[in-house]
Design a protein around this motif. Structure first.
Motif, mmCIF file in Angstrom:
data_model
loop_
_atom_site.group_PDB
_atom_site.id
_atom_site.type_symbol
_atom_site.label_atom_id
_atom_site.label_comp_id
_atom_site.label_asym_id
_atom_site.label_seq_id
_atom_site.Cartn_x
_atom_site.Cartn_y
_atom_site.Cartn_z
ATOM 1 N N VAL A 36 0.846 -1.189 0.000
ATOM 2 C CA VAL A 36 0.000 0.000 0.000
ATOM 3 C C VAL A 36 0.884 1.242 0.000
ATOM 4 C CG1 VAL A 36 -0.205 0.052 2.533
ATOM 5 C CG2 VAL A 36 -1.976 1.117 1.140
ATOM 6 N N ILE A 37 0.406 2.309 -0.653
ATOM 7 C CA ILE A 37 1.047 3.613 -0.545
ATOM 8 C C ILE A 37 0.007 4.599 -0.024
ATOM 9 C CG2 ILE A 37 2.861 3.293 -2.281
ATOM 10 C CD1 ILE A 37 1.085 4.847 -4.276
ATOM 11 N N ARG A 38 0.488 5.638 0.633
ATOM 12 C CA ARG A 38 -0.391 6.701 1.116
ATOM 13 C C ARG A 38 -0.091 7.949 0.299
ATOM 14 N NH1 ARG A 38 -3.186 7.458 5.724
ATOM 15 N NH2 ARG A 38 -2.081 5.744 6.730
ATOM 16 N N LEU A 40 -0.527 11.898 -0.186
ATOM 17 C CA LEU A 40 -0.739 13.069 0.660
ATOM 18 C C LEU A 40 -1.066 14.259 -0.229
ATOM 19 C CD1 LEU A 40 2.297 12.580 3.089
ATOM 20 C CD2 LEU A 40 -0.094 11.884 3.442
ATOM 21 N N VAL A 45 3.612 10.885 -2.725
ATOM 22 C CA VAL A 45 3.591 9.575 -2.089
ATOM 23 C C VAL A 45 4.427 9.624 -0.808
ATOM 24 C CG1 VAL A 45 4.132 7.117 -2.370
ATOM 25 C CG2 VAL A 45 3.360 8.453 -4.344
ATOM 26 N N GLU A 46 3.766 9.378 0.308
ATOM 27 C CA GLU A 46 4.465 9.381 1.594
ATOM 28 C C GLU A 46 5.639 8.405 1.549
ATOM 29 O OE1 GLU A 46 2.829 9.516 6.033
ATOM 30 O OE2 GLU A 46 2.512 7.549 5.095
ATOM 31 N N ALA A 122 -8.486 8.769 -2.726
ATOM 32 C CA ALA A 122 -7.373 9.460 -3.383
ATOM 33 C C ALA A 122 -7.766 9.972 -4.768
ATOM 34 C CB ALA A 122 -6.163 8.542 -3.494
ATOM 35 N N GLY A 169 -5.849 13.035 -0.645
ATOM 36 C CA GLY A 169 -5.037 11.938 -0.154
ATOM 37 C C GLY A 169 -5.835 10.681 0.112
ATOM 38 N N GLY A 170 -5.101 9.620 0.377
ATOM 39 C CA GLY A 170 -5.721 8.347 0.713
ATOM 40 C C GLY A 170 -4.781 7.198 0.450
ATOM 41 N N LEU A 171 -5.218 6.022 0.836
ATOM 42 C CA LEU A 171 -4.443 4.805 0.623
ATOM 43 C C LEU A 171 -4.754 4.238 -0.751
ATOM 44 C CD1 LEU A 171 -4.948 3.077 4.094
ATOM 45 C CD2 LEU A 171 -3.038 4.514 3.340
ATOM 46 N N ARG A 173 -3.806 0.728 -3.172
ATOM 47 C CA ARG A 173 -3.213 -0.617 -3.168
ATOM 48 C C ARG A 173 -3.625 -1.364 -4.430
ATOM 49 N NH1 ARG A 173 -6.639 -0.165 1.194
ATOM 50 N NH2 ARG A 173 -4.957 -0.410 2.677
ATOM 51 N N ASP A 176 -7.256 -1.878 -6.380
ATOM 52 C CA ASP A 176 -8.156 -0.738 -6.226
ATOM 53 C C ASP A 176 -8.688 -0.314 -7.588
ATOM 54 O OD1 ASP A 176 -8.002 -0.481 -3.482
ATOM 55 O OD2 ASP A 176 -6.644 1.246 -3.515
#
Length: 193
Positions: A36-38, A40, A45-46, A122, A169-171, A173, A176
């Motif tokens: 998973v990436i977050r 922001l 990408v965090e 996201a 933002g959001g997760l 993966r 999705d």
């Protein structure tokens, strides 16, 4: 999720999915896959080396480090990877430096400003085309020629993916859904950023 700015926009008939997500905390050519990436908002990408409001690509930082970062997220299609594999190149998700590997969307045909709604929350707004450079040739000889071409008018065609900024933002993966929202007409073709 419809963003207020999406009013007047049209839902594209294209629908796709995320195949893989990747990131690298350092300025490496390839990025490592992760579950998973977050994303922001306004940053990218965090945990990725390209996170930030201003440019992070070293060549652009050298020219003007105050430029806005229009390359917060790099997206590339699994369809391009399949074409490269058929030409004899060993590529997999993240190998060409993308954060999000997609399936089912003609990324290169999207207009500037198109919005990709990824997962539950996201949203990435497309800013332009990735401009492949000599690093891609150093990664695998012959690869640069595969991701550059010419159209019928002789104009350079870049096929190494697209870039965007994070609006919401959001997760994100693998597996999705990706929904595409198109800006009002007239559409502007993607240019390199």
């Amino acid at each position: 999720m419809t963003m207020p700015a999406d009013i007047g926009w049209t839902e594209s008939s294209q629908a796709g999915r995320v195949v893989a997500v990747s990131l690298s905390a350092t300025h490496t050519f390839s990025k490592a896959g992760t579950p998973v990436i977050r994303l922001l908002a306004g940053l990218g990408v965090e945990g990725d080396a390209h996170l930030g409001e201003t440019v992070k690509h070293r060549s652009r930082v050298a020219v003007d480090p105050t430029q806005p970062n229009l390359r917060q997220v790099h997206l590339l299609s699994v369809e391009l990877q399949a074409m490269l594999q058929a030409a004899g190149h060993a590529v997999a998700p993240g190998a060409l430096g993308e954060n999000i590997t997609t399936q089912g969307i003609d990324l290169l045909a999207l207009p500037t400003g198109a919005r990709l709604h990824l997962g539950e929350t996201a949203v990435v707004e497309i800013t332009g085309l990735r401009n492949p450079c000599a690093q891609i040739e150093r990664f695998q000889p012959g690869l640069l020629a595969q991701v550059l071409g010419r159209d019928d008018q002789g104009k350079l065609v870049r096929k190494a993916g697209i870039m965007g900024i994070v609006l919401a933002g959001g997760l994100v993966r693998a597996q999705d859904a990706i929904r595409v929202a198109l800006p009002p007409q007239p559409h502007q073709k993607l240019e390199r950023v």
